[in-house]
Design a protein around this motif. Sequence first.
Motif, PDB file in Angstrom:
ATOM      1  N   ILE A 176       0.830  -1.213   0.000  1.00 24.66           N
ATOM      2  CA  ILE A 176       0.000   0.000   0.000  1.00 24.66           C
ATOM      3  C   ILE A 176       0.863   1.262   0.000  1.00 24.66           C
ATOM      4  CG2 ILE A 176      -1.644   1.348   1.370  1.00 24.66           C
ATOM      5  CD1 ILE A 176      -3.013  -1.213   2.152  1.00 24.66           C
ATOM      6  N   LYS A 177       1.962   1.256   0.733  1.00 24.74           N
ATOM      7  CA  LYS A 177       2.782   2.458   0.860  1.00 24.74           C
ATOM      8  C   LYS A 177       3.362   2.900  -0.477  1.00 24.74           C
ATOM      9  CE  LYS A 177       5.339   2.762   4.483  1.00 24.74           C
ATOM     10  NZ  LYS A 177       6.428   2.558   5.484  1.00 24.74           N
ATOM     11  N   THR A 178       3.809   1.938  -1.298  1.00 27.77           N
ATOM     12  CA  THR A 178       4.476   2.279  -2.563  1.00 27.77           C
ATOM     13  C   THR A 178       3.619   2.014  -3.798  1.00 27.77           C
ATOM     14  OG1 THR A 178       5.430   0.066  -2.788  1.00 27.77           O
ATOM     15  CG2 THR A 178       6.686   1.693  -1.508  1.00 27.77           C
ATOM     16  N   GLY A 179       2.565   1.195  -3.645  1.00 27.89           N
ATOM     17  CA  GLY A 179       1.761   0.796  -4.779  1.00 27.89           C
ATOM     18  C   GLY A 179       2.393  -0.295  -5.619  1.00 27.89           C
ATOM     19  N   LYS A 180       3.534  -0.826  -5.189  1.00 29.61           N
ATOM     20  CA  LYS A 180       4.259  -1.843  -5.943  1.00 29.61           C
ATOM     21  C   LYS A 180       3.592  -3.207  -5.785  1.00 29.61           C
ATOM     22  CE  LYS A 180       8.675  -4.327  -5.882  1.00 29.61           C
ATOM     23  NZ  LYS A 180       8.856  -4.396  -7.336  1.00 29.61           N
ATOM     24  N   PRO A 181       3.354  -3.946  -6.883  1.00 28.01           N
ATOM     25  CA  PRO A 181       2.803  -5.300  -6.759  1.00 28.01           C
ATOM     26  C   PRO A 181       3.845  -6.249  -6.179  1.00 28.01           C
ATOM     27  CG  PRO A 181       3.330  -4.835  -9.054  1.00 28.01           C
ATOM     28  CD  PRO A 181       3.540  -3.560  -8.297  1.00 28.01           C
ATOM     29  N   VAL A 182       3.418  -7.086  -5.240  1.00 24.46           N
ATOM     30  CA  VAL A 182       4.346  -8.008  -4.577  1.00 24.46           C
ATOM     31  C   VAL A 182       3.961  -9.467  -4.800  1.00 24.46           C
ATOM     32  CG1 VAL A 182       5.009  -6.359  -2.792  1.00 24.46           C
ATOM     33  CG2 VAL A 182       3.010  -7.839  -2.429  1.00 24.46           C
ATOM     34  N   GLY A 183       2.755  -9.704  -5.273  1.00 24.32           N
ATOM     35  CA  GLY A 183       2.307 -11.070  -5.489  1.00 24.32           C
ATOM     36  C   GLY A 183       0.916 -11.062  -6.093  1.00 24.32           C
ATOM     37  N   ALA A 184       0.293 -12.233  -6.121  1.00 24.40           N
ATOM     38  CA  ALA A 184      -1.050 -12.336  -6.690  1.00 24.40           C
ATOM     39  C   ALA A 184      -1.776 -13.508  -6.062  1.00 24.40           C
ATOM     40  CB  ALA A 184      -0.977 -12.514  -8.205  1.00 24.40           C
ATOM     41  N   GLU A 185      -3.094 -13.366  -5.975  1.00 23.89           N
ATOM     42  CA  GLU A 185      -3.946 -14.467  -5.509  1.00 23.89           C
ATOM     43  C   GLU A 185      -4.476 -15.228  -6.704  1.00 23.89           C
ATOM     44  OE1 GLU A 185      -8.057 -15.351  -2.966  1.00 23.89           O
ATOM     45  OE2 GLU A 185      -7.342 -13.290  -3.214  1.00 23.89           O
ATOM     46  N   CYS A 186      -4.353 -16.560  -6.652  1.00 26.60           N
ATOM     47  CA  CYS A 186      -4.878 -17.412  -7.712  1.00 26.60           C
ATOM     48  C   CYS A 186      -6.360 -17.671  -7.477  1.00 26.60           C
ATOM     49  CB  CYS A 186      -4.130 -18.742  -7.758  1.00 26.60           C
ATOM     50  SG  CYS A 186      -2.423 -18.580  -8.293  1.00 26.60           S
ATOM     51  N   LEU A 187      -7.154 -17.487  -8.518  1.00 29.68           N
ATOM     52  CA  LEU A 187      -8.593 -17.683  -8.439  1.00 29.68           C
ATOM     53  C   LEU A 187      -9.029 -18.651  -9.536  1.00 29.68           C
ATOM     54  CD1 LEU A 187      -9.480 -13.898  -8.053  1.00 29.68           C
ATOM     55  CD2 LEU A 187      -9.412 -15.588  -6.208  1.00 29.68           C
ATOM     56  N   ALA A 188      -9.810 -19.643  -9.165  1.00 31.37           N
ATOM     57  CA  ALA A 188     -10.260 -20.647 -10.133  1.00 31.37           C
ATOM     58  C   ALA A 188     -11.422 -20.097 -10.956  1.00 31.37           C
ATOM     59  CB  ALA A 188     -10.691 -21.920  -9.409  1.00 31.37           C
ATOM     60  N   ARG A 189     -11.419 -20.439 -12.227  1.00 33.13           N
ATOM     61  CA  ARG A 189     -12.508 -20.078 -13.118  1.00 33.13           C
ATOM     62  C   ARG A 189     -12.965 -21.333 -13.868  1.00 33.13           C
ATOM     63  NH1 ARG A 189     -12.618 -16.563 -10.139  1.00 33.13           N
ATOM     64  NH2 ARG A 189     -12.466 -14.316 -10.505  1.00 33.13           N
ATOM     65  N   PHE A 190     -14.274 -21.390 -14.136  1.00 28.25           N
ATOM     66  CA  PHE A 190     -14.880 -22.589 -14.692  1.00 28.25           C
ATOM     67  C   PHE A 190     -15.526 -22.289 -16.037  1.00 28.25           C
ATOM     68  CE2 PHE A 190     -14.476 -23.082 -10.174  1.00 28.25           C
ATOM     69  CZ  PHE A 190     -14.059 -24.404 -10.018  1.00 28.25           C
ATOM     70  N   PRO A 191     -15.814 -23.346 -16.840  1.00 25.05           N
ATOM     71  CA  PRO A 191     -16.328 -23.128 -18.200  1.00 25.05           C
ATOM     72  C   PRO A 191     -17.599 -22.306 -18.281  1.00 25.05           C
ATOM     73  CG  PRO A 191     -15.619 -25.405 -17.919  1.00 25.05           C
ATOM     74  CD  PRO A 191     -15.555 -24.769 -16.567  1.00 25.05           C
ATOM     75  N   ASP A 192     -18.474 -22.413 -17.265  1.00 23.51           N
ATOM     76  CA  ASP A 192     -19.747 -21.683 -17.320  1.00 23.51           C
ATOM     77  C   ASP A 192     -19.715 -20.420 -16.469  1.00 23.51           C
ATOM     78  OD1 ASP A 192     -19.629 -22.885 -14.875  1.00 23.51           O
ATOM     79  OD2 ASP A 192     -21.621 -23.790 -14.947  1.00 23.51           O
ATOM     80  N   ALA A 193     -18.575 -19.731 -16.499  1.00 20.50           N
ATOM     81  CA  ALA A 193     -18.367 -18.572 -15.625  1.00 20.50           C
ATOM     82  C   ALA A 193     -19.407 -17.481 -15.799  1.00 20.50           C
ATOM     83  CB  ALA A 193     -16.969 -17.996 -15.856  1.00 20.50           C
ATOM     84  N   MET A 194     -20.010 -17.398 -16.979  1.00 18.69           N
ATOM     85  CA  MET A 194     -21.002 -16.350 -17.212  1.00 18.69           C
ATOM     86  C   MET A 194     -22.310 -16.641 -16.488  1.00 18.69           C
ATOM     87  SD  MET A 194     -19.447 -14.150 -19.037  1.00 18.69           S
ATOM     88  CE  MET A 194     -20.805 -13.113 -19.571  1.00 18.69           C
ATOM     89  N   MET A 195     -22.538 -17.909 -16.137  1.00 19.38           N
ATOM     90  CA  MET A 195     -23.808 -18.286 -15.514  1.00 19.38           C
ATOM     91  C   MET A 195     -23.657 -18.653 -14.038  1.00 19.38           C
ATOM     92  SD  MET A 195     -25.446 -20.594 -18.571  1.00 19.38           S
ATOM     93  CE  MET A 195     -23.995 -21.644 -18.681  1.00 19.38           C
ATOM     94  N   ARG A 196     -22.513 -19.226 -13.669  1.00 18.34           N
ATOM     95  CA  ARG A 196     -22.326 -19.733 -12.308  1.00 18.34           C
ATOM     96  C   ARG A 196     -20.943 -19.336 -11.828  1.00 18.34           C
ATOM     97  NH1 ARG A 196     -23.854 -24.842 -10.871  1.00 18.34           N
ATOM     98  NH2 ARG A 196     -21.752 -25.564 -11.344  1.00 18.34           N
ATOM     99  N   GLY A 197     -20.889 -18.755 -10.621  1.00 17.97           N
ATOM    100  CA  GLY A 197     -19.621 -18.352 -10.067  1.00 17.97           C
ATOM    101  C   GLY A 197     -18.838 -19.530  -9.500  1.00 17.97           C
ATOM    102  N   PRO A 198     -17.540 -19.339  -9.215  1.00 11.57           N
ATOM    103  CA  PRO A 198     -16.709 -20.404  -8.652  1.00 11.57           C
ATOM    104  C   PRO A 198     -17.245 -20.949  -7.334  1.00 11.57           C
ATOM    105  CG  PRO A 198     -15.357 -18.572  -9.406  1.00 11.57           C
ATOM    106  CD  PRO A 198     -16.773 -18.110  -9.485  1.00 11.57           C
ATOM    107  N   ASP A 199     -17.809 -20.077  -6.500  1.00 11.35           N
ATOM    108  CA  ASP A 199     -18.329 -20.539  -5.216  1.00 11.35           C
ATOM    109  C   ASP A 199     -19.385 -21.621  -5.406  1.00 11.35           C
ATOM    110  OD1 ASP A 199     -16.658 -18.839  -3.927  1.00 11.35           O
ATOM    111  OD2 ASP A 199     -18.186 -17.377  -3.359  1.00 11.35           O
ATOM    112  N   LYS A 200     -20.192 -21.504  -6.480  1.00 13.74           N
ATOM    113  CA  LYS A 200     -21.231 -22.485  -6.752  1.00 13.74           C
ATOM    114  C   LYS A 200     -20.610 -23.843  -7.038  1.00 13.74           C
ATOM    115  CE  LYS A 200     -25.646 -23.381  -7.581  1.00 13.74           C
ATOM    116  NZ  LYS A 200     -26.663 -23.301  -6.527  1.00 13.74           N
ATOM    117  N   TRP A 201     -19.542 -23.850  -7.809  1.00 11.89           N
ATOM    118  CA  TRP A 201     -18.855 -25.104  -8.109  1.00 11.89           C
ATOM    119  C   TRP A 201     -18.305 -25.753  -6.837  1.00 11.89           C
ATOM    120  CZ3 TRP A 201     -17.649 -28.003 -12.533  1.00 11.89           C
ATOM    121  CH2 TRP A 201     -18.150 -27.499 -13.736  1.00 11.89           C
ATOM    122  N   PHE A 202     -17.636 -24.972  -6.024  1.00  9.13           N
ATOM    123  CA  PHE A 202     -17.029 -25.532  -4.816  1.00  9.13           C
ATOM    124  C   PHE A 202     -18.090 -25.977  -3.820  1.00  9.13           C
ATOM    125  CE2 PHE A 202     -13.331 -23.076  -6.373  1.00  9.13           C
ATOM    126  CZ  PHE A 202     -12.388 -24.094  -6.364  1.00  9.13           C
TER     127      PHE A 202
END
Length: 390
Positions: A176-202
């Motif tokens: 936050i102090k510098t705005g520099k990216p330090v990493g990333a969170e991986c998020l799963a995406r599924f074939p029907d992403a337009m209709m059903r979110g990842p939480d629904k799959w899990f």
Amino acid sequence: MRGGSIDRILHAVRTHLGTEIAFASRYVEDGEKELTHIDADIELPMGPGFRDPRENSYCWHIAEGRLPELIQDPADFPFTQDIAITHFLPVGCHLNTPLRLSDGTLYGSFCCLSRTADRTMTERDLGVLKAFAALAVEQIESNLDSDYRHSRIDARITKLVEDKAMQIVQQPIHEIKTGKPVGAECLARFPDAMMRGPDKWFDEAAEIGRGVELELLAVECALESMRKVPQDSYLSVNVSPEAVMSGALGAILDKAGETNLVIELTEHQQVEDFAALKAALEPIRKRAKIAIDDVGSGYAGMRHLVDLAPDLLKLDMTLTRDIHKDVARCALVGAMVKFAEAIGSKLIAEGIEYEEEAEVLRRLGVEYGQGFFYAKPMPVEEAAKYLKKG
């Protein structure tokens, strides 16, 4: 079929009619009848799951109209003497009605009987049996609907695994102090992403007992994407306590070798055994840092924060959203900053959407931030370029 309700129905009708045995059955492939539920006050040589040819039962012949639904004494019907169960049990008084689904399909039978004849049984008693059978049919159809739904979910997950159709996107995390990216969170995406979110799959996977399997698949996919991440950046992946305690996560991390990884512990159900969870995390710590997700949402309670000694605490977006307008949120996050310092953890604020939120969080001493203000989730290749540029 889940049998608690049907078992109770059978017990109620059996005790009401005063018979020794009550059972429900279904007709299955190869011309057999299977006992699905039994309630009895005597020892029986067969139980739920027992199958025999349907012609060996009174039930089938009643459904076919060769015997009546009310039999006070089998001796009244010579045909019964050719059915083995008549002498094996023996069969005395016998009340039976076919179980037909709402579309008319013959599913099975619903029966009460005793080993001795009973001339006091009447059509009124048969009516009672039929009333209870109607309740059983309602439960059976509900279970069949649920079983069909579960089979659809299972087939969908199996196809996903076979087709390797899960994709990973990454949302950068910034200092936050510098705005520099330090990493990333991986998020799963599924074939029907337009209709059903990842939480629904899990959620659906967990419903049929494949939740951990799907989580571990997401971890494997996330680790495959790590090859494209700059060495000075880390990746975080979400894992439930159940997946950690399954023992399979450690093997996946060992196979991946040296990684700059954070395991975000997510919880949507109460953890029953913290000692077991803590023990399961010990070998994981050799491969990854540990973060507690959803701090402040109600899922991640103080027990997590004290007992599990996390390296990172992720403040839920309910705490960071509009924090620049809310004195109470400021006070709570300020207290969390001091708490994190005391236990040697770092704070990551999720869901930052506005510069004003980021400024307040910086002023309060929160080290890292994640949200649309900085960057949306993006494909792995795009995230790699973003992290390198940062």
